[in-house]
Design a protein around this motif. Structure first.
Motif, PDB file in Angstrom:
ATOM      1  N   LYS A 210       0.347   0.700  -4.703  1.00  0.00           N
ATOM      2  CA  LYS A 210       0.614  -0.589  -4.073  1.00  0.00           C
ATOM      3  C   LYS A 210      -0.434  -0.772  -2.976  1.00  0.00           C
ATOM      4  O   LYS A 210      -0.471  -0.025  -2.009  1.00  0.00           O
ATOM      5  CB  LYS A 210       2.021  -0.627  -3.472  1.00  0.00           C
ATOM      6  CG  LYS A 210       2.331  -1.947  -2.761  1.00  0.00           C
ATOM      7  CD  LYS A 210       3.719  -1.898  -2.132  1.00  0.00           C
ATOM      8  CE  LYS A 210       4.001  -3.175  -1.342  1.00  0.00           C
ATOM      9  NZ  LYS A 210       5.336  -3.130  -0.690  1.00  0.00           N
ATOM     10  N   VAL A 211      -1.298  -1.747  -3.167  1.00  0.00           N
ATOM     11  CA  VAL A 211      -2.384  -2.003  -2.222  1.00  0.00           C
ATOM     12  C   VAL A 211      -2.140  -3.353  -1.559  1.00  0.00           C
ATOM     13  O   VAL A 211      -1.918  -4.356  -2.241  1.00  0.00           O
ATOM     14  CB  VAL A 211      -3.751  -1.995  -2.928  1.00  0.00           C
ATOM     15  CG1 VAL A 211      -4.874  -2.124  -1.903  1.00  0.00           C
ATOM     16  CG2 VAL A 211      -3.930  -0.715  -3.750  1.00  0.00           C
ATOM     17  N   THR A 212      -2.187  -3.374  -0.243  1.00  0.00           N
ATOM     18  CA  THR A 212      -1.913  -4.590   0.518  1.00  0.00           C
ATOM     19  C   THR A 212      -3.105  -4.916   1.403  1.00  0.00           C
ATOM     20  O   THR A 212      -3.615  -4.063   2.137  1.00  0.00           O
ATOM     21  CB  THR A 212      -0.666  -4.420   1.403  1.00  0.00           C
ATOM     22  OG1 THR A 212       0.455  -4.066   0.582  1.00  0.00           O
ATOM     23  CG2 THR A 212      -0.351  -5.712   2.155  1.00  0.00           C
ATOM     24  N   GLY A 213      -3.560  -6.149   1.311  1.00  0.00           N
ATOM     25  CA  GLY A 213      -4.683  -6.593   2.136  1.00  0.00           C
ATOM     26  C   GLY A 213      -4.517  -8.045   2.543  1.00  0.00           C
ATOM     27  O   GLY A 213      -3.776  -8.803   1.909  1.00  0.00           O
TER      28      GLY A 213
ATOM     29  N   LEU B  65      -3.832 -14.825   4.744  1.00  0.00           N
ATOM     30  CA  LEU B  65      -2.871 -14.638   3.670  1.00  0.00           C
ATOM     31  C   LEU B  65      -2.800 -13.156   3.319  1.00  0.00           C
ATOM     32  O   LEU B  65      -3.827 -12.527   3.031  1.00  0.00           O
ATOM     33  CB  LEU B  65      -3.273 -15.433   2.426  1.00  0.00           C
ATOM     34  CG  LEU B  65      -3.439 -16.951   2.605  1.00  0.00           C
ATOM     35  CD1 LEU B  65      -3.897 -17.562   1.282  1.00  0.00           C
ATOM     36  CD2 LEU B  65      -2.133 -17.576   3.071  1.00  0.00           C
ATOM     37  N   THR B  66      -1.616 -12.576   3.360  1.00  0.00           N
ATOM     38  CA  THR B  66      -1.436 -11.167   3.020  1.00  0.00           C
ATOM     39  C   THR B  66      -0.848 -11.054   1.625  1.00  0.00           C
ATOM     40  O   THR B  66       0.159 -11.705   1.315  1.00  0.00           O
ATOM     41  CB  THR B  66      -0.498 -10.474   4.028  1.00  0.00           C
ATOM     42  OG1 THR B  66      -1.070 -10.582   5.347  1.00  0.00           O
ATOM     43  CG2 THR B  66      -0.323  -9.002   3.683  1.00  0.00           C
ATOM     44  N   ARG B  67      -1.479 -10.248   0.802  1.00  0.00           N
ATOM     45  CA  ARG B  67      -1.025 -10.079  -0.574  1.00  0.00           C
ATOM     46  C   ARG B  67      -0.930  -8.591  -0.920  1.00  0.00           C
ATOM     47  O   ARG B  67      -1.791  -7.802  -0.536  1.00  0.00           O
ATOM     48  CB  ARG B  67      -1.980 -10.764  -1.561  1.00  0.00           C
ATOM     49  CG  ARG B  67      -1.997 -12.288  -1.460  1.00  0.00           C
ATOM     50  CD  ARG B  67      -0.661 -12.878  -1.902  1.00  0.00           C
ATOM     51  NE  ARG B  67      -0.662 -14.342  -1.859  1.00  0.00           N
ATOM     52  CZ  ARG B  67      -0.300 -15.044  -0.811  1.00  0.00           C
ATOM     53  NH1 ARG B  67       0.067 -14.423   0.307  1.00  0.00           N
ATOM     54  NH2 ARG B  67      -0.310 -16.357  -0.868  1.00  0.00           N
ATOM     55  N   SER B  68       0.126  -8.237  -1.647  1.00  0.00           N
ATOM     56  CA  SER B  68       0.291  -6.882  -2.164  1.00  0.00           C
ATOM     57  C   SER B  68       0.165  -6.915  -3.685  1.00  0.00           C
ATOM     58  O   SER B  68       0.704  -7.818  -4.334  1.00  0.00           O
ATOM     59  CB  SER B  68       1.660  -6.304  -1.777  1.00  0.00           C
ATOM     60  OG  SER B  68       1.756  -6.120  -0.383  1.00  0.00           O
ATOM     61  N   VAL B  69      -0.552  -5.937  -4.223  1.00  0.00           N
ATOM     62  CA  VAL B  69      -0.741  -5.873  -5.667  1.00  0.00           C
ATOM     63  C   VAL B  69      -0.406  -4.470  -6.163  1.00  0.00           C
ATOM     64  O   VAL B  69      -0.525  -3.492  -5.430  1.00  0.00           O
ATOM     65  CB  VAL B  69      -2.199  -6.217  -6.060  1.00  0.00           C
ATOM     66  CG1 VAL B  69      -2.526  -7.646  -5.677  1.00  0.00           C
ATOM     67  CG2 VAL B  69      -3.184  -5.246  -5.411  1.00  0.00           C
ATOM     68  N   LEU B  70       0.048  -4.389  -7.407  1.00  0.00           N
ATOM     69  CA  LEU B  70       0.205  -3.100  -8.076  1.00  0.00           C
ATOM     70  C   LEU B  70      -1.101  -2.790  -8.795  1.00  0.00           C
ATOM     71  O   LEU B  70      -1.615  -3.621  -9.548  1.00  0.00           O
ATOM     72  CB  LEU B  70       1.361  -3.141  -9.070  1.00  0.00           C
ATOM     73  CG  LEU B  70       2.764  -3.110  -8.486  1.00  0.00           C
ATOM     74  CD1 LEU B  70       3.807  -3.169  -9.597  1.00  0.00           C
ATOM     75  CD2 LEU B  70       2.976  -1.856  -7.638  1.00  0.00           C
ATOM     76  N   SER B  71      -1.629  -1.596  -8.537  1.00  0.00           N
ATOM     77  CA  SER B  71      -2.937  -1.246  -9.061  1.00  0.00           C
ATOM     78  C   SER B  71      -2.878   0.027  -9.894  1.00  0.00           C
ATOM     79  O   SER B  71      -2.044   0.904  -9.667  1.00  0.00           O
ATOM     80  CB  SER B  71      -3.939  -1.050  -7.915  1.00  0.00           C
ATOM     81  OG  SER B  71      -4.074  -2.229  -7.148  1.00  0.00           O
TER      82      SER B  71
ATOM     83  N   THR C 141      -8.717  -5.281  -2.324  1.00  0.00           N
ATOM     84  CA  THR C 141      -7.825  -4.302  -2.941  1.00  0.00           C
ATOM     85  C   THR C 141      -8.475  -3.441  -4.026  1.00  0.00           C
ATOM     86  O   THR C 141      -7.987  -2.347  -4.315  1.00  0.00           O
ATOM     87  CB  THR C 141      -6.592  -4.998  -3.556  1.00  0.00           C
ATOM     88  OG1 THR C 141      -7.027  -5.925  -4.567  1.00  0.00           O
ATOM     89  CG2 THR C 141      -5.815  -5.749  -2.488  1.00  0.00           C
ATOM     90  N   ASP C 142      -9.541  -3.934  -4.667  1.00  0.00           N
ATOM     91  CA  ASP C 142     -10.198  -3.181  -5.734  1.00  0.00           C
ATOM     92  C   ASP C 142     -11.355  -2.373  -5.159  1.00  0.00           C
ATOM     93  O   ASP C 142     -12.122  -2.882  -4.321  1.00  0.00           O
ATOM     94  CB  ASP C 142     -10.735  -4.118  -6.817  1.00  0.00           C
ATOM     95  CG  ASP C 142      -9.621  -4.784  -7.616  1.00  0.00           C
ATOM     96  OD1 ASP C 142      -8.437  -4.478  -7.353  1.00  0.00           O
ATOM     97  OD2 ASP C 142      -9.932  -5.602  -8.501  1.00  0.00           O
ATOM     98  N   PHE C 143     -11.519  -1.148  -5.627  1.00  0.00           N
ATOM     99  CA  PHE C 143     -12.653  -0.347  -5.160  1.00  0.00           C
ATOM    100  C   PHE C 143     -12.902   0.839  -6.091  1.00  0.00           C
ATOM    101  O   PHE C 143     -12.009   1.295  -6.812  1.00  0.00           O
ATOM    102  CB  PHE C 143     -12.435   0.153  -3.730  1.00  0.00           C
ATOM    103  CG  PHE C 143     -11.194   0.980  -3.526  1.00  0.00           C
ATOM    104  CD1 PHE C 143     -11.231   2.363  -3.666  1.00  0.00           C
ATOM    105  CD2 PHE C 143      -9.980   0.379  -3.182  1.00  0.00           C
ATOM    106  CE1 PHE C 143     -10.093   3.131  -3.472  1.00  0.00           C
ATOM    107  CE2 PHE C 143      -8.833   1.144  -2.979  1.00  0.00           C
ATOM    108  CZ  PHE C 143      -8.894   2.518  -3.125  1.00  0.00           C
ATOM    109  N   ASP C 144     -14.146   1.305  -6.072  1.00  0.00           N
ATOM    110  CA  ASP C 144     -14.565   2.537  -6.738  1.00  0.00           C
ATOM    111  C   ASP C 144     -15.037   3.499  -5.659  1.00  0.00           C
ATOM    112  O   ASP C 144     -15.738   3.083  -4.720  1.00  0.00           O
ATOM    113  CB  ASP C 144     -15.732   2.289  -7.705  1.00  0.00           C
ATOM    114  CG  ASP C 144     -15.317   1.524  -8.954  1.00  0.00           C
ATOM    115  OD1 ASP C 144     -14.122   1.196  -9.069  1.00  0.00           O
ATOM    116  OD2 ASP C 144     -16.178   1.266  -9.797  1.00  0.00           O
ATOM    117  N   ARG C 145     -14.681   4.781  -5.820  1.00  0.00           N
ATOM    118  CA  ARG C 145     -15.175   5.776  -4.877  1.00  0.00           C
ATOM    119  C   ARG C 145     -15.571   7.040  -5.627  1.00  0.00           C
ATOM    120  O   ARG C 145     -14.739   7.678  -6.263  1.00  0.00           O
ATOM    121  CB  ARG C 145     -14.136   6.090  -3.793  1.00  0.00           C
ATOM    122  CG  ARG C 145     -14.012   5.022  -2.718  1.00  0.00           C
ATOM    123  CD  ARG C 145     -15.318   4.887  -1.929  1.00  0.00           C
ATOM    124  NE  ARG C 145     -15.273   3.769  -0.983  1.00  0.00           N
ATOM    125  CZ  ARG C 145     -15.739   2.562  -1.233  1.00  0.00           C
ATOM    126  NH1 ARG C 145     -16.262   2.291  -2.420  1.00  0.00           N
ATOM    127  NH2 ARG C 145     -15.691   1.622  -0.324  1.00  0.00           N
TER     128      ARG C 145
END
Length: 230
Positions: A140-143, A152-158, A191-195
């Motif tokens: 669960k990522v929230t940004g 605007l704050t949004r939470s997504v399932l990733s 919310t999306d990222f590569d590491r």
């Protein structure tokens, strides 16, 4: 019969002394190994080593150990050029080779698990977002994003996946855009990222990732793994 009895008693005593000396040597070697073994280029807060197999002394003479378990806490690696703390890294090393000073140098094979807390994952993401366990193997990522003068704050399932054996990829399954043009892209930018995980031992790679309640569990495996601090 008396002579045989004496021989047996002496054998038992010598055997007990050998076992005792063997166990003492193991304890000393584990302490020394904890100082010298390195699971990669990163630094660790603490290292514990457990050497298996008996007798230990004969293994040392051959400069080869059957199995060694290593547990590292507070391991500092890097992810995409950013520091990332791995709360716990455990590794089962087999066919371990010792150097001239009997320090652990290499392992024929290595299997282990790295556990990254969601707070540490969020810190390494480089995003102004929080990361939590979302249930059912999801994150669960929230940004928050600035849009038309308001936040605007949004939470997504990733879903988190592995790419190329060294990169963690986090992607939102879907983003509630509410029909607002451009909003989805703005949320994904938070919310999306590569590491790419760097700093693990040479010869070791990531093979599996799983989002769990206690953190992100990453399975690591390797062959001919370099472990010497030198």
């Amino acid at each position: 019969m008396r002579a045989l009895r004496i021989v047996l008693i002496v054998a038992v005593v010598l055997g007990g002394l050998f076992v005792g000396a063997d166990r003492i040597a193991v304890g000393y070697a584990e302490s020394e190994a904890a100082e010298g073994v390195r699971l990669g280029t990163g630094k660790a807060e603490s290292t514990e080593v457990d050497i298996h197999g008996f007798p230990f002394l004969t293994q040392v003479m051959d400069r080869r150990l059957d199995e060694v378990e290593v547990r590292v806490t507070g391991f500092r690696a890097t992810a995409g050029g950013r520091p990332v703390r791995i709360g716990e890294l455990t590794a089962d090393l087999r066919d371990v080779t010792l150097g001239p000073d009997h320090a652990i140098e290499r392992a024929g094979t290595a299997d282990g698990t790295a556990l990254i807390s969601y707070r540490d994952l969020a810190a390494a993401s480089g995003r102004e977002a929080t990361v939590e366990y979302g249930g059912d193997g999801k994150l669960k990522v929230t940004g928050g994003v600035r849009f038309l003068g308001r936040t605007l704050t949004r939470s997504v399932l990733s879903t988190v996946t592995l790419v190329d054996g060294d990169t963690l990829r986090v992607r939102a399954d879907e983003v509630p855009g509410e029909g607002i043009p451009g909003l989805e892209d703005m949320v994904r930018a938070r919310t999306d990222f590569d590491r790419r995980i760097e700093g693990l031992p040479k010869g070791m790679r990531l093979t599996k990732v799983e989002a769990r309640q206690d953190g992100l569990a990453v399975t690591v495996t390797g062959r001919d793994v370099v472990l010497s601090a030198g």
